[in-house]
Motif scaffolding. Structure first.
Motif, PDB file in Angstrom:
ATOM      1  N   GLU A  10       0.813  -1.219   0.000  1.00 54.66           N
ATOM      2  CA  GLU A  10       0.000   0.000   0.000  1.00 54.66           C
ATOM      3  C   GLU A  10       0.847   1.270   0.000  1.00 54.66           C
ATOM      4  O   GLU A  10       0.530   2.229  -0.670  1.00 54.66           O
ATOM      5  CB  GLU A  10      -0.941   0.001   1.212  1.00 54.66           C
ATOM      6  CG  GLU A  10      -2.228  -0.723   0.890  1.00 54.66           C
ATOM      7  CD  GLU A  10      -3.094  -0.928   2.111  1.00 54.66           C
ATOM      8  OE1 GLU A  10      -2.713  -0.447   3.191  1.00 54.66           O
ATOM      9  OE2 GLU A  10      -4.133  -1.575   1.965  1.00 54.66           O
ATOM     10  N   VAL A  11       1.929   1.200   0.773  1.00 53.17           N
ATOM     11  CA  VAL A  11       2.825   2.356   0.828  1.00 53.17           C
ATOM     12  C   VAL A  11       3.366   2.649  -0.573  1.00 53.17           C
ATOM     13  O   VAL A  11       3.324   3.759  -1.067  1.00 53.17           O
ATOM     14  CB  VAL A  11       4.002   2.108   1.800  1.00 53.17           C
ATOM     15  CG1 VAL A  11       5.070   3.176   1.613  1.00 53.17           C
ATOM     16  CG2 VAL A  11       3.494   2.116   3.226  1.00 53.17           C
ATOM     17  N   PHE A  12       3.806   1.569  -1.196  1.00 50.93           N
ATOM     18  CA  PHE A  12       4.358   1.690  -2.534  1.00 50.93           C
ATOM     19  C   PHE A  12       3.321   2.282  -3.493  1.00 50.93           C
ATOM     20  O   PHE A  12       3.567   3.230  -4.218  1.00 50.93           O
ATOM     21  CB  PHE A  12       4.795   0.296  -3.009  1.00 50.93           C
ATOM     22  CG  PHE A  12       5.313   0.286  -4.409  1.00 50.93           C
ATOM     23  CD1 PHE A  12       6.460   0.980  -4.747  1.00 50.93           C
ATOM     24  CD2 PHE A  12       4.655  -0.422  -5.405  1.00 50.93           C
ATOM     25  CE1 PHE A  12       6.954   0.967  -6.035  1.00 50.93           C
ATOM     26  CE2 PHE A  12       5.139  -0.435  -6.695  1.00 50.93           C
ATOM     27  CZ  PHE A  12       6.284   0.260  -7.006  1.00 50.93           C
ATOM     28  N   ASP A  13       2.097   1.715  -3.374  1.00 53.93           N
ATOM     29  CA  ASP A  13       1.001   2.138  -4.230  1.00 53.93           C
ATOM     30  C   ASP A  13       0.697   3.627  -4.042  1.00 53.93           C
ATOM     31  O   ASP A  13       0.566   4.381  -4.994  1.00 53.93           O
ATOM     32  CB  ASP A  13      -0.222   1.300  -3.880  1.00 53.93           C
ATOM     33  CG  ASP A  13      -1.236   1.320  -5.011  1.00 53.93           C
ATOM     34  OD1 ASP A  13      -2.419   1.127  -4.733  1.00 53.93           O
ATOM     35  OD2 ASP A  13      -0.829   1.567  -6.170  1.00 53.93           O
ATOM     36  N   ASN A  14       0.615   4.039  -2.764  1.00 51.62           N
ATOM     37  CA  ASN A  14       0.336   5.444  -2.475  1.00 51.62           C
ATOM     38  C   ASN A  14       1.382   6.373  -3.064  1.00 51.62           C
ATOM     39  O   ASN A  14       1.053   7.392  -3.643  1.00 51.62           O
ATOM     40  CB  ASN A  14       0.297   5.666  -0.958  1.00 51.62           C
ATOM     41  CG  ASN A  14      -1.082   5.332  -0.422  1.00 51.62           C
ATOM     42  OD1 ASN A  14      -2.052   5.351  -1.176  1.00 51.62           O
ATOM     43  ND2 ASN A  14      -1.163   5.013   0.854  1.00 51.62           N
ATOM     44  N   SER A  15       2.642   5.974  -2.878  1.00 53.99           N
ATOM     45  CA  SER A  15       3.669   6.902  -3.323  1.00 53.99           C
ATOM     46  C   SER A  15       3.688   6.975  -4.858  1.00 53.99           C
ATOM     47  O   SER A  15       3.952   8.011  -5.427  1.00 53.99           O
ATOM     48  CB  SER A  15       5.033   6.507  -2.762  1.00 53.99           C
ATOM     49  OG  SER A  15       5.599   5.491  -3.540  1.00 53.99           O
ATOM     50  N   LEU A  16       3.362   5.855  -5.482  1.00 56.16           N
ATOM     51  CA  LEU A  16       3.248   5.885  -6.945  1.00 56.16           C
ATOM     52  C   LEU A  16       2.146   6.846  -7.368  1.00 56.16           C
ATOM     53  O   LEU A  16       2.303   7.644  -8.289  1.00 56.16           O
ATOM     54  CB  LEU A  16       2.901   4.492  -7.481  1.00 56.16           C
ATOM     55  CG  LEU A  16       3.956   3.729  -8.253  1.00 56.16           C
ATOM     56  CD1 LEU A  16       3.321   2.508  -8.903  1.00 56.16           C
ATOM     57  CD2 LEU A  16       4.604   4.604  -9.306  1.00 56.16           C
ATOM     58  N   ARG A  17       1.010   6.738  -6.651  1.00 56.82           N
ATOM     59  CA  ARG A  17      -0.113   7.599  -6.997  1.00 56.82           C
ATOM     60  C   ARG A  17       0.234   9.065  -6.718  1.00 56.82           C
ATOM     61  O   ARG A  17      -0.065   9.957  -7.494  1.00 56.82           O
ATOM     62  CB  ARG A  17      -1.356   7.181  -6.207  1.00 56.82           C
ATOM     63  CG  ARG A  17      -2.639   7.666  -6.852  1.00 56.82           C
ATOM     64  CD  ARG A  17      -3.842   7.384  -5.983  1.00 56.82           C
ATOM     65  NE  ARG A  17      -3.677   7.976  -4.683  1.00 56.82           N
ATOM     66  CZ  ARG A  17      -4.368   7.607  -3.599  1.00 56.82           C
ATOM     67  NH1 ARG A  17      -5.239   6.638  -3.681  1.00 56.82           N
ATOM     68  NH2 ARG A  17      -4.170   8.211  -2.441  1.00 56.82           N
ATOM     69  N   ASP A  18       0.886   9.286  -5.583  1.00 58.13           N
ATOM     70  CA  ASP A  18       1.302  10.656  -5.255  1.00 58.13           C
ATOM     71  C   ASP A  18       2.202  11.224  -6.340  1.00 58.13           C
ATOM     72  O   ASP A  18       2.059  12.369  -6.737  1.00 58.13           O
ATOM     73  CB  ASP A  18       2.059  10.684  -3.919  1.00 58.13           C
ATOM     74  CG  ASP A  18       1.102  10.493  -2.752  1.00 58.13           C
ATOM     75  OD1 ASP A  18      -0.125  10.518  -3.002  1.00 58.13           O
ATOM     76  OD2 ASP A  18       1.580  10.315  -1.627  1.00 58.13           O
ATOM     77  N   ARG A  19       3.122  10.391  -6.773  1.00 58.32           N
ATOM     78  CA  ARG A  19       4.044  10.866  -7.802  1.00 58.32           C
ATOM     79  C   ARG A  19       3.316  11.203  -9.092  1.00 58.32           C
ATOM     80  O   ARG A  19       3.583  12.213  -9.726  1.00 58.32           O
ATOM     81  CB  ARG A  19       5.137   9.812  -8.076  1.00 58.32           C
ATOM     82  CG  ARG A  19       6.212   9.772  -7.017  1.00 58.32           C
ATOM     83  CD  ARG A  19       7.586   9.499  -7.637  1.00 58.32           C
ATOM     84  NE  ARG A  19       7.607   8.332  -8.495  1.00 58.32           N
ATOM     85  CZ  ARG A  19       7.910   7.098  -8.085  1.00 58.32           C
ATOM     86  NH1 ARG A  19       8.202   6.877  -6.827  1.00 58.32           N
ATOM     87  NH2 ARG A  19       7.917   6.098  -8.941  1.00 58.32           N
ATOM     88  N   ALA A  20       2.368  10.333  -9.454  1.00 60.36           N
ATOM     89  CA  ALA A  20       1.603  10.576 -10.676  1.00 60.36           C
ATOM     90  C   ALA A  20       0.793  11.866 -10.542  1.00 60.36           C
ATOM     91  O   ALA A  20       0.707  12.667 -11.478  1.00 60.36           O
ATOM     92  CB  ALA A  20       0.693   9.396 -10.968  1.00 60.36           C
TER      93      ALA A  20
END
Ligand code: C2E
Ligand code: CA
Ligand code: CA
Ligand code: CA
Length: 280
Positions: A10-20
């Motif tokens: 989830e952390v990974f997913d969030n940061s990916l989304r944040d970056r996008a």
């Protein structure tokens, strides 16, 4: 272990989304930044190593974002390249930097030879308005072509060798000079070098910063020697120490740029430097 794996995911997913999201935000903001006059040109001095005096500047763009503050080119130039926004941005910067150079020449006639170096992106060679754009900026600002130097990376050159060569040859008729930027970081550099119709090569900072190592100073020496055999000048970028400067002077490298001399300056600071520089 399973729980942990999920949490990590989830952390990974969030940061990916944040970056996008951040990227999307930057892209939207970039589209408005030009008309809102949020870009600023900074000028980094280029010094003649032989004479020890100021010979010109490299224009480097800065983005003063209204809420995020100062954003460095590394964080928005790539987005500009992908979206094509680099073309209007570069055209603005070209005009601004040429206008500024011309105004300095008029104000400090004892420094008539101040040269401005400007970075070009591959995009500008694909949409072939470049020649027209440069010629009209010179005409509007009254800057002489011999005071303008355009920097191109190896990959821009190699990927479009014929078109780029043609454009360079055309602009050279106006006495505009060309440099290969970040030299040594691309591939097959040496085998291509003699085919590039350029005046100067800029040795990338990564070589200069590691010159203490024997093998790196050998590489720098080889690049300088080859450039001189091909009648080209050399600018070393990223000079930070007296030791680096001394080595480069021994190698008869013509020009230097880096924090040892000065960081990029805003317009007023750059002008103050000219005003206090010995004339040449
Ligand atoms: P570059 O063309 O290689 O520009 C030199 C970069 O090295 C600049 O970073 C400069 O501030 C930095 N630098 C200079 N001396 C030193 C030093 O002694 N030590 C260290 N650590 N760094 C030094 P900057 O301004 O952040 O620009 C980064 C890159 O963004 C530039 O690399 C260039 O590729 C691109 N760029 C900047 N302005 C423009 C522009 O107006 N148009 C285009 N197309 N690209 C630009
Ligand atoms: Ca450059
Ligand atoms: Ca460079
Ligand atoms: Ca570089």
């Amino acid at each position: 272990a399973k729980e942990q794996g999920k949490a990590r995911y989830e952390v990974f997913d969030n940061s990916l989304r944040d970056r996008a999201l951040l990227r999307l935000e930057i892209e939207t903001d970039l589209r408005r930044a030009l008309e809102r006059k949020e870009f600023e040109v900074y000028y980094q001095p280029i010094t003649s190593l032989k004479l020890g005096i100021l010979s010109g500047f490299e224009a480097l763009v800065r983005w003063n974002h209204p809420t995020k503050g100062r954003i460095q080119p590394g964080d928005f130039i790539p987005i500009c390249e992908e979206t094509g926004l680099i073309v209007p941005l570069s055209n603005w910067l070209l005009k601004e930097a040429c206008q500024t150079t011309r105004s300095w020449q008029l104000k400090y006639p004892e420094h008539p030879a101040i040269r401005m170096s400007i970075n070009l992106s591959a995009h500008q060679f694909r949409e072939s308005q470049l020649i027209q754009e440069v010629e009209s900026v010179l005409q509007e600002t009254g800057l002489s072509g011999k005071c303008l130097k355009l920097e191109i990376t190896e990959s821009t050159l190699i990927d479009n060798l014929d078109t780029v060569t043609e454009i360079i040859l055309h602009l050279r008729e106006k006495e505009i000079q060309f440099s290969i930027d970040d030299f040594g970081t691309g591939y097959s550099s040496l085998s291509y070098l003699h085919r590039f119709p350029v005046d100067t090569i800029k040795i990338d900072r990564s070589f200069v910063s590691q010159m203490q190592a024997e093998e790196n100073s050998a590489i720098v020496k080889a690049i300088v020697t080859l450039a001189h055999m091909l009648n080209m000048d050399v600018i070393a970028e990223g000079i930070e120490t007296t030791a680096q400067l001394a080595q480069l002077r021994l190698l008869q490298c013509e020009y230097g740029q880096g924090f040892f001399f000065s960081k990029p300056l805003n317009k007023a600071q750059a002008e103050a430097l000219i005003a206090s520089s010995p004339k040449w």
